[in-house]
Design a protein around this motif. Sequence first.
Motif, PDB file in Angstrom:
ATOM      1  N   ASP A  24      35.515  37.609  53.577  1.00  0.00           N
ATOM      2  CA  ASP A  24      37.000  37.982  53.149  1.00  0.00           C
ATOM      3  C   ASP A  24      37.134  38.193  51.710  1.00  0.00           C
ATOM      4  OD1 ASP A  24      37.891  37.052  55.580  1.00  0.00           O
ATOM      5  OD2 ASP A  24      37.356  35.041  55.477  1.00  0.00           O
TER       6      ASP A  24
ATOM      7  N   GLY B 240      41.707  51.446  50.343  1.00  0.00           N
ATOM      8  CA  GLY B 240      42.756  52.073  51.402  1.00  0.00           C
ATOM      9  C   GLY B 240      43.217  53.457  51.051  1.00  0.00           C
TER      10      GLY B 240
ATOM     11  N   ARG C 189      40.201  39.350  50.178  1.00  0.00           N
ATOM     12  CA  ARG C 189      41.436  38.604  50.024  1.00  0.00           C
ATOM     13  C   ARG C 189      41.521  37.781  48.787  1.00  0.00           C
ATOM     14  NH1 ARG C 189      43.872  38.753  55.188  1.00  0.00           N
ATOM     15  NH2 ARG C 189      42.562  39.133  56.843  1.00  0.00           N
TER      16      ARG C 189
ATOM     17  N   GLU D 198      47.592  46.011  52.449  1.00  0.00           N
ATOM     18  CA  GLU D 198      47.863  44.946  53.568  1.00  0.00           C
ATOM     19  C   GLU D 198      47.237  45.656  54.854  1.00  0.00           C
ATOM     20  OE1 GLU D 198      52.248  45.044  54.194  1.00  0.00           O
ATOM     21  OE2 GLU D 198      52.601  44.633  51.770  1.00  0.00           O
ATOM     22  N   ASP D 199      47.010  44.664  55.656  1.00  0.00           N
ATOM     23  CA  ASP D 199      46.379  44.811  56.921  1.00  0.00           C
ATOM     24  C   ASP D 199      47.326  45.266  57.955  1.00  0.00           C
ATOM     25  OD1 ASP D 199      43.950  43.862  55.827  1.00  0.00           O
ATOM     26  OD2 ASP D 199      44.331  41.785  56.359  1.00  0.00           O
ATOM     27  N   HIS D 200      46.890  46.206  58.734  1.00  0.00           N
ATOM     28  CA  HIS D 200      47.759  46.918  59.614  1.00  0.00           C
ATOM     29  C   HIS D 200      46.883  46.799  61.273  1.00  0.00           C
ATOM     30  CE1 HIS D 200      50.414  47.906  56.481  1.00  0.00           C
ATOM     31  NE2 HIS D 200      49.084  48.624  55.836  1.00  0.00           N
ATOM     32  N   HIS D 201      47.181  45.662  61.726  1.00  0.00           N
ATOM     33  CA  HIS D 201      46.650  45.746  63.174  1.00  0.00           C
ATOM     34  C   HIS D 201      47.634  46.359  64.185  1.00  0.00           C
ATOM     35  CE1 HIS D 201      42.946  44.001  61.324  1.00  0.00           C
ATOM     36  NE2 HIS D 201      43.743  43.043  60.749  1.00  0.00           N
TER      37      HIS D 201
ATOM     38  N   TYR E  24      41.735  52.097  61.298  1.00  0.00           N
ATOM     39  CA  TYR E  24      41.608  52.169  59.718  1.00  0.00           C
ATOM     40  C   TYR E  24      40.957  53.484  59.455  1.00  0.00           C
ATOM     41  CZ  TYR E  24      40.893  50.300  54.823  1.00  0.00           C
ATOM     42  OH  TYR E  24      40.914  50.312  53.653  1.00  0.00           O
TER      43      TYR E  24
ATOM     44  N   LYS F 157      41.666  46.458  46.915  1.00  0.00           N
ATOM     45  CA  LYS F 157      41.780  46.701  48.145  1.00  0.00           C
ATOM     46  C   LYS F 157      42.695  47.946  48.540  1.00  0.00           C
ATOM     47  CE  LYS F 157      43.442  44.435  52.443  1.00  0.00           C
ATOM     48  NZ  LYS F 157      43.946  43.139  53.015  1.00  0.00           N
TER      49      LYS F 157
ATOM     50  N   ASN G 287      49.744  43.192  63.885  1.00  0.00           N
ATOM     51  CA  ASN G 287      49.357  41.852  63.518  1.00  0.00           C
ATOM     52  C   ASN G 287      49.503  40.604  64.420  1.00  0.00           C
ATOM     53  OD1 ASN G 287      48.331  43.202  61.265  1.00  0.00           O
ATOM     54  ND2 ASN G 287      49.901  42.614  59.785  1.00  0.00           N
TER      55      ASN G 287
END
Length: 350
Positions: free
Chosen positions: A323, A338, A326, A124-127, A147, A334, A90
């Motif tokens: 978005d 996932g 969010r 959660e976002d996992h970059h 992803y 979300k 992130n």
Amino acid sequence: MRLLLILPFLVNCAGPYTPFGSAYAPANLFTKDNTTQFAPETNEISPELIGASISYIPKYQALHASKDFKIIINDIRKISTNPKVTFLYNGQDISKLIEQVSTKVISKNKIIYKIENLTLPPNEDHHFVVLYGRDNDNQLLVKNYPYPKCDYSKETKLSKTSIQEKAKIKKAIESITKSYKINSALVAGLIAQESSFNPKAVSWAKAVGLTQVTPVAEQQILTEDSDWSIYPNWGRMPASILKTYIQTGKINKDNDWKLNPETSIEGGIKYLNYLEYFWSRPQNKEAIPLHMRSGELYTSILLASYNSGPSRVKRRLLSHGKDWLRAHDLNEAKKYIGNVKSYCSHFTIE
């Protein structure tokens, strides 16, 4: 005494959190340097570097379960004793942290980092990005950890081993999804998330069967003429009574279609088709940004609608646009998206 005064400060400074641990945990605060020894921004970054590659195991982010995670760097040139490798999460450099929590093996042409039981929370976002460079070369190879992929309309083949213990259900999924021309791995992923392949699953929200059909969803599924059996007034029962009736066999696959694995699978698909119809209507379609009306992003909208209802999803698309996930009231959706997409990738033969 001084140590006791400092300790609370160290604990409070433990964030920001990453799935690999905290980059500023007390164990790391005493290291000389918490970042890499070179600056990636001074190099030319490219997704290609002739003779070199970066790969991940699992291939896609595993969001549905903890998995052993491997990062594999291959290079036809000899790997230096101090290779240029950077790890970003992130946007944060966590290279020192990865070096600490992983087992690293370097051979002539390969570097392998292994992290056991990595957990990536699906809400959660996992970059996660790896950068690799050779000595005396200003070019860096970059590879994102992708992803999980799962397109609603893409026909796939199910893995033979991943649902082996549920062979009859797997066979039914393949047969029914083929007739409806829908992604079989997505349906398998939806079932894994909804009921863990338990045909008699019952939730306290009165969702029943493999695809966890609710009383409201059943009304949409059976709008067309159907000879499927329905147990009288099941939707009016308290959840505890409904669960007892199903566990004791008073409600069973012969007197209620939701407990028959084949009709439950077909019913879940019919509800997805209803959701497709909902989003195809002009007054609803206009809520979806143009770039989200097909493929992976559209599949996410369908899955969120299955989980949280299409009306709530529509409100958040209108209020948040791209978005939309969010929004606080779609946090569970979300997570659901996932997990289902992660299962889908796990069940798919590529």
